[in-house]
Design an enzyme around this catalytic site. Structure first.
Site, PDB file in Angstrom:
ATOM      1  N   GLY A 161       0.796  -1.217   0.000  1.00  0.00           N
ATOM      2  CA  GLY A 161       0.000   0.000   0.000  1.00  0.00           C
ATOM      3  C   GLY A 161       0.827   1.266   0.000  1.00  0.00           C
ATOM      4  N   GLU A 184       3.448  -9.397  -2.271  1.00  0.00           N
ATOM      5  CA  GLU A 184       2.078  -9.921  -2.186  1.00  0.00           C
ATOM      6  C   GLU A 184       1.939 -11.403  -2.509  1.00  0.00           C
ATOM      7  OE1 GLU A 184       1.810  -5.585  -2.245  1.00  0.00           O
ATOM      8  OE2 GLU A 184       2.911  -7.035  -3.450  1.00  0.00           O
ATOM      9  N   ASP A 192      -0.833  -5.326  -6.253  1.00  0.00           N
ATOM     10  CA  ASP A 192      -1.891  -4.427  -6.705  1.00  0.00           C
ATOM     11  C   ASP A 192      -1.440  -2.969  -6.621  1.00  0.00           C
ATOM     12  OD1 ASP A 192      -1.858  -4.428  -3.924  1.00  0.00           O
ATOM     13  OD2 ASP A 192      -4.042  -4.251  -3.729  1.00  0.00           O
TER      14      ASP A 192
END
Length: 481
Positions: A161, A184, A192
């Protein structure tokens, strides 16, 4: 190969660098010495307990991620804190530059707070869990498409993030404390926050490697890789922030020049961490299936290949196959469509097994023994994977705050020269590259000139040429494909 022949030996160049370095040190020391206790205005909702602080100082506006005990891990509350304020600052004529940084000594942002997301999914509240990803991606897209210059200071751990809050910004400042990774696949997810866009746009197959393996990059290596645009020693950051706040323009080129004044001089003895393995990375990670990548690594039979194979075999097989496909798809998509694709992928992972299992084994119980389903790469049916994750349209597609999109970063010129740009100059494909048969130093000179004299360009160009060219019979450089 010319690995040893491209050392900087030009005496005049060394003297010039020395003068520039002395002037830079005087300037920075002046800023450090002249700092006074200037008033800082906080937003009304700021407090010592707020998870994101808002700061106003002259023409700058700053977000301070304020969960140092959690390494500033990003949660939904923080996303909702920043989104409306970012929109307001972007619309304000008084705001000329927006800065984001982390509190504490360890992290900018160590990733998304996925425990709560998984708890919601395990309770059958997948749609509620999906809200985190949807709102996070909207914020990431907003940062990518702001009209106001946005400066991310990556002074510490920057993962997951935290990458989404920074990597799409025009200015990304690394320090000696920066630690980057996209890990991830290790927890049964996929890279992402726009990984499908930025990873395939890194040099060669660097992005494919980083996305699949989750390898870490530190400090100045993030600049060489294209993750960061500038390398500034952490002791200079307060002076840099003061300088940015005094600028009376939102012109990106002016912001860039201001940051360049604080950049560290080239580290002539530094060797890019991935340098020795870059050719192997391109050879092995250029394929479109995980099986082919594994076969290529097995064929290499080197310590690097052995280590990489061991890591890949510990990752979620489903995550690996989805990640490779998202990177290949993202190479041809605009940034808005990349976020829409990732939103669809996130939805499917919330209904799947491996994300929950990875978070349990790696982050909650910390048994470090995830039981992936399917358990092996060979057991993952490619057509079934494509149908579930990429062809199964979401009932409610991601809605972004604007329609802005593009297929290449509009401000990529603020980073170091890319490998592809260097190749075009060597082969004569680049406009204005001059006559063919350039020497290595002449190629470096062209790149430095095109960058406006950016620090670090010469060093990266010479590192790339040491791997990617040979000399012809008449001494001309020949690019190795």
């Amino acid at each position: 190969m010319l690995r040893q022949s491209f050392r900087i030996t030009n005496t005049t160049s060394r003297v010039s660098h020395s003068i520039v370095a002395q002037n830079r040190i005087r300037m920075v020391n002046g800023w450090l010495g002249a700092r006074v206790n200037m008033s800082t205005t906080a937003a009304k909702n700021d407090s010592a307990e707020a998870d994101v602080l808002h700061r106003k100082h002259l023409s700058s506006r700053t977000f301070v991620l304020n969960r140092p005990k959690a390494l500033n891990a990003l949660n939904l509350s923080m996303v909702r804190n920043m989104t409306p304020q970012l929109q307001a600052w972007d619309a304000s004529d008084l705001c000329k530059v927006i800065v984001i940084k982390g509190s504490g000594e360890k992290a900018f942002c160590a990733g998304g707070d996925v425990r709560q997301v998984v708890e919601l999914a395990n309770a059958g509240k997948q749609n509620e869990a999906l809200e985190f990803f949807a709102e996070e991606y909207k914020l990431n897209h907003m940062i990518a498409t702001l009209k106001t210059p946005f400066v991310a200071i990556l002074n510490g751990i920057t993962m997951g993030g935290g990458v989404g809050l920074s990597v799409h910004a025009p200015f990304r400042i690394a320090t000696e404390k920066t630690l980057f990774a996209m890990p991830e696949t290790n927890i049964g997810l996929f890279p992402d926050v726009g990984g499908s866009f930025f990873l395939p746009r890194l040099d060669g197959e660097t992005g494919t490697y980083l996305g699949l393996v989750g390898s870490r990059l530190k400090g100045i290596d993030t600049v060489y890789a294209g993750i960061a645009t500038h390398y500034v020693p952490s002791e200079r950051l307060p002076a840099l922030e003061d300088r940015l706040s005094e600028l009376e323009t939102d012109n990106h080129d002016v912001i860039n020049m201001a940051i360049e004044d604080f950049v560290s001089e080239p580290l002539h003895d530094h060797k890019y961490t991935l340098s020795d393995d870059r050719d192997a990375i391109d050879r092995c990670f250029r394929f479109n299936t995980i099986e082919e990548i594994v076969a290529a690594l097995e064929k290499e039979n080197t310590p690097f290949a052995t280590k990489t194979l061991k890591v890949l075999r510990s990752m979620s097989p489903m995550s690996l196959k989805v990640t490779l496909q998202q990177i290949r798809e993202g190479a041809n998509l605009g940034i808005a469509d990349c976020f829409r694709m990732e939103h669809q992928l996130a939805r499917q992972f919330l209904y799947g097994h491996d994300f929950s299992e990875g978070v349990r084994a790696l982050l909650i119980e910390k048994t470090l023994d995830p039981k992936w389903q399917p358990a092996t790469i060979e057991e993952v049916d490619r057509e079934q994977m494509l149908g579930t994750y990429f062809r199964n349209q979401a009932p409610k597609p991601l809605s972004l705050s604007s329609t802005a999109t593009w297929k290449e970063y509009p401000y990529k010129r603020y980073g170091l020269t890319s490998e592809d740009e260097i190749r075009k100059i060597v082969t004569g494909e680049a406009q204005g590259s001059g006559p063919l048969q350039l020497t290595a130093e002449e190629v470096a000179d062209v790149c430095v000139k095109k960058s406006g004299g950016k620090i670090g360009v010469r060093e990266k160009v010479l590192e790339v040429l040491s791997r990617k060219v040979t000399k012809g019979t008449e001494g001309e450089l020949k690019w190795i494909n």
